[in-house]
Design an enzyme around this catalytic site. Structure first.
Site, PDB file in Angstrom:
ATOM      1  N   GLN A 115     -11.916  -6.915  10.763  1.00  0.00           N
ATOM      2  CA  GLN A 115     -11.396  -5.560  10.525  1.00  0.00           C
ATOM      3  C   GLN A 115     -12.574  -4.613  10.256  1.00  0.00           C
ATOM      4  OE1 GLN A 115     -11.219  -8.129   8.462  1.00  0.00           O
ATOM      5  NE2 GLN A 115     -10.925  -7.588   6.323  1.00  0.00           N
ATOM      6  N   TYR A 118       0.561   4.054  -2.719  1.00  0.00           N
ATOM      7  CA  TYR A 118      -0.595   4.957  -2.612  1.00  0.00           C
ATOM      8  C   TYR A 118      -0.430   5.864  -1.397  1.00  0.00           C
ATOM      9  CZ  TYR A 118      -5.601   6.253  -2.449  1.00  0.00           C
ATOM     10  OH  TYR A 118      -6.801   6.929  -2.434  1.00  0.00           O
ATOM     11  N   ASP A 119      -0.146   5.237  -0.246  1.00  0.00           N
ATOM     12  CA  ASP A 119      -0.092   5.991   1.009  1.00  0.00           C
ATOM     13  C   ASP A 119       0.986   7.078   0.963  1.00  0.00           C
ATOM     14  OD1 ASP A 119      -1.702   3.822   1.475  1.00  0.00           O
ATOM     15  OD2 ASP A 119      -0.772   3.219   3.354  1.00  0.00           O
ATOM     16  N   GLY A 159     -12.743 -11.161   8.786  1.00  0.00           N
ATOM     17  CA  GLY A 159     -13.776 -10.132   8.603  1.00  0.00           C
ATOM     18  C   GLY A 159     -13.981  -9.256   9.829  1.00  0.00           C
ATOM     19  N   ARG A 213       0.804  -1.214   0.000  1.00  0.00           N
ATOM     20  CA  ARG A 213       0.000   0.000   0.000  1.00  0.00           C
ATOM     21  C   ARG A 213       0.845   1.275   0.000  1.00  0.00           C
ATOM     22  NH1 ARG A 213      -5.552  -0.219   2.250  1.00  0.00           N
ATOM     23  NH2 ARG A 213      -6.160  -2.371   2.182  1.00  0.00           N
TER      24      ARG A 213
HETATM   25  N1  UDP Z   1     -12.198  -6.768   1.570  1.00  0.00           N
HETATM   26  C1  UDP Z   1     -12.771  -8.013   1.640  1.00  0.00           C
HETATM   27  N2  UDP Z   1     -13.150  -8.631   0.480  1.00  0.00           N
HETATM   28  C2  UDP Z   1     -13.006  -8.063  -0.753  1.00  0.00           C
HETATM   29  C3  UDP Z   1     -12.432  -6.789  -0.816  1.00  0.00           C
HETATM   30  C4  UDP Z   1     -12.033  -6.166   0.360  1.00  0.00           C
HETATM   31  O1  UDP Z   1     -12.941  -8.582   2.735  1.00  0.00           O
HETATM   32  O2  UDP Z   1     -13.364  -8.707  -1.749  1.00  0.00           O
HETATM   33  C5  UDP Z   1     -11.766  -6.121   2.822  1.00  0.00           C
HETATM   34  C6  UDP Z   1     -10.335  -5.610   2.800  1.00  0.00           C
HETATM   35  O3  UDP Z   1      -9.441  -6.616   3.208  1.00  0.00           O
HETATM   36  C7  UDP Z   1     -10.424  -4.466   3.788  1.00  0.00           C
HETATM   37  C8  UDP Z   1     -11.846  -3.944   3.625  1.00  0.00           C
HETATM   38  O4  UDP Z   1     -12.581  -4.987   3.010  1.00  0.00           O
HETATM   39  O5  UDP Z   1     -10.251  -4.929   5.105  1.00  0.00           O
HETATM   40  C9  UDP Z   1     -11.959  -2.704   2.762  1.00  0.00           C
HETATM   41  O6  UDP Z   1     -11.244  -2.949   1.597  1.00  0.00           O
HETATM   42  P1  UDP Z   1     -11.258  -1.989   0.346  1.00  0.00           P
HETATM   43  O7  UDP Z   1     -10.452  -2.667  -0.722  1.00  0.00           O
HETATM   44  O8  UDP Z   1     -12.656  -1.618   0.016  1.00  0.00           O
HETATM   45  O9  UDP Z   1     -10.527  -0.657   0.786  1.00  0.00           O
HETATM   46  P2  UDP Z   1      -9.490  -0.251   1.960  1.00  0.00           P
HETATM   47  O10 UDP Z   1     -10.345   0.358   2.984  1.00  0.00           O
HETATM   48  O11 UDP Z   1      -8.771  -1.483   2.485  1.00  0.00           O
HETATM   49  O12 UDP Z   1      -8.568   0.677   1.293  1.00  0.00           O
END
Ligand code: UDP
Length: 318
Positions: A210, A146-147, A208, A143
């Site tokens: 997070q 981007y970051d 899940g 990341r």
């Molecule tokens: N995520 C997930 N399944 C997916 C895509 C994302 O569980 O198919 C999770 C990802 O690991 C993160 C959260 O959803 O914890 C949000 O991911 P996203 O890619 O939308 O953006 P982020 O907030 O991580 O930049």
């Protein structure tokens, strides 16, 4: 009539911003290299005399004829899978692109709003995240491209403000959702909606647990517009503080879509995936009189209407 340049105009937020600026009576110049954006998002604007479009990569010198009052820099790959696939373009548009647009703002005496991100907080050790938290970012992780580009964006924007007196605004955008997200963009909500509609496994990463805090696009755009019109040059969080685990929101999408073939399936957690994220929006509330209005249950319904059509179109063009 005021003129605004929007970079990333064919993208999710960029296209909604163009709509808002047109509705506010601006002349809008859209710019996009169509790397991740789509002309379909702005095709309804092409007949308007107040709208024009340039296909251009803002990582190279940007020329715009005539007067400019506002610049909104929203060009960038924004989904983790996009910036993993396009790491160099992501770094360039956040760094070189921002430099070019700050130069343009200085030359045209225009106000510039740059799109920063909650990713500047990385995997945060302070929760929720206020603007004065410096973050916990891994510069060399997946990341990082981007970051760190966005952190550089903030640094160079502050430098142009302090050294050249450019009129700058910095928004830190948290997870946003709604119509015009790409079906295959790989972010949580587009993935969950398209998988549920197709009757496939909804891919929850890790266990899940997070969390994220999702803002409906109309609320986000309203916050962005208010910040643009404000006189505050330090970063401002714009997002919805309603925090949810990824497992919970996957279940909400599953229920809402109601496809009996869809189910939840677990996949490995990507590297450096932030464990929690929630904006502290005290500053936006106080400064802009702004807070989100659209409840998640409503926002998800509007988004489902869009994805029903988008998934059908995607299948036809496969
Ligand atoms: N995520 C997930 N399944 C997916 C895509 C994302 O569980 O198919 C999770 C990802 O690991 C993160 C959260 O959803 O914890 C949000 O991911 P996203 O890619 O939308 O953006 P982020 O907030 O991580 O930049």
């Amino acid at each position: 009539m005021k003129t605004a340049l929007v970079t990333g105009a064919a993208g999710f937020l960029g296209s909604h911003l163009c709509d808002r600026l047109i509705a506010e009576g601006f002349r809008v110049i859209g710019m996009d290299n169509l790397l991740t954006g789509s002309l379909e998002n702005i095709e309804h604007l092409f007949p308007l005399e107040r709208f024009s479009f340039y296909r251009h990569d803002v990582s190279t010198f940007v020329h715009v004829p005539g007067d400019l009052d506002y610049i909104l820099h929203f060009a960038s790959p924004a989904s983790p899978i996009d910036y993993l696939e396009m790491p160099i373009q992501t770094l360039k548009v956040g760094a070189l692109g921002t430099h070019n647009l700050l130069g343009l703002a200085k030359a045209k005496n225009a106000r510039i709003l740059v799109a920063s991100t909650s990713e500047v907080y990385g995997d945060p050790l302070v929760h929720p995240q206020p603007e004065n938290y410096w973050g916990n970012v891994n510069p060399i992780g997946p990341r990082g491209v981007y970051d760190e580009a966005k952190r550089f964006m903030e640094a160079i924007t502050m430098a142009y403000h302090n050294y050249h007196g450019v009129d700058t605004r910095i928004v830190r955008i948290f997870n946003t959702y709604g119509p015009r997200m790409r079906v295959n963009d790989g972010r949580a909500l587009p993935a969950f909606f398209s998988q549920a509609l197709r009757g496939e496994g909804i891919t929850v990463f890790g266990d899940g647990s997070q969390t994220r805090s999702f803002c409906y696009v109309d609320d986000e755009i309203d916050g962005l517009f208010r910040l643009l019109m404000s006189d505050y040059h330090l970063p401002v969080n714009i997002g919805n503080p309603a925090e949810v685990t990824i497992r919970e929101i996957a279940e909400e999408v599953l229920q809402l879509v109601g496809n009996p073939n869809a189910y939840i399936t677990y996949k490995p957690l990507p590297e450096d995936d932030p464990k929690v994220r929630q904006p502290d929006i005290s500053l936006a509330r106080e400064l802009l009189g702004w807070e989100p209005k659209v409840k998640r249950s409503e926002g998800l319904k509007y988004t489902l209407e869009y994805f029903r059509k988008a998934v059908r179109v995607d299948e036809m063009t496969d």
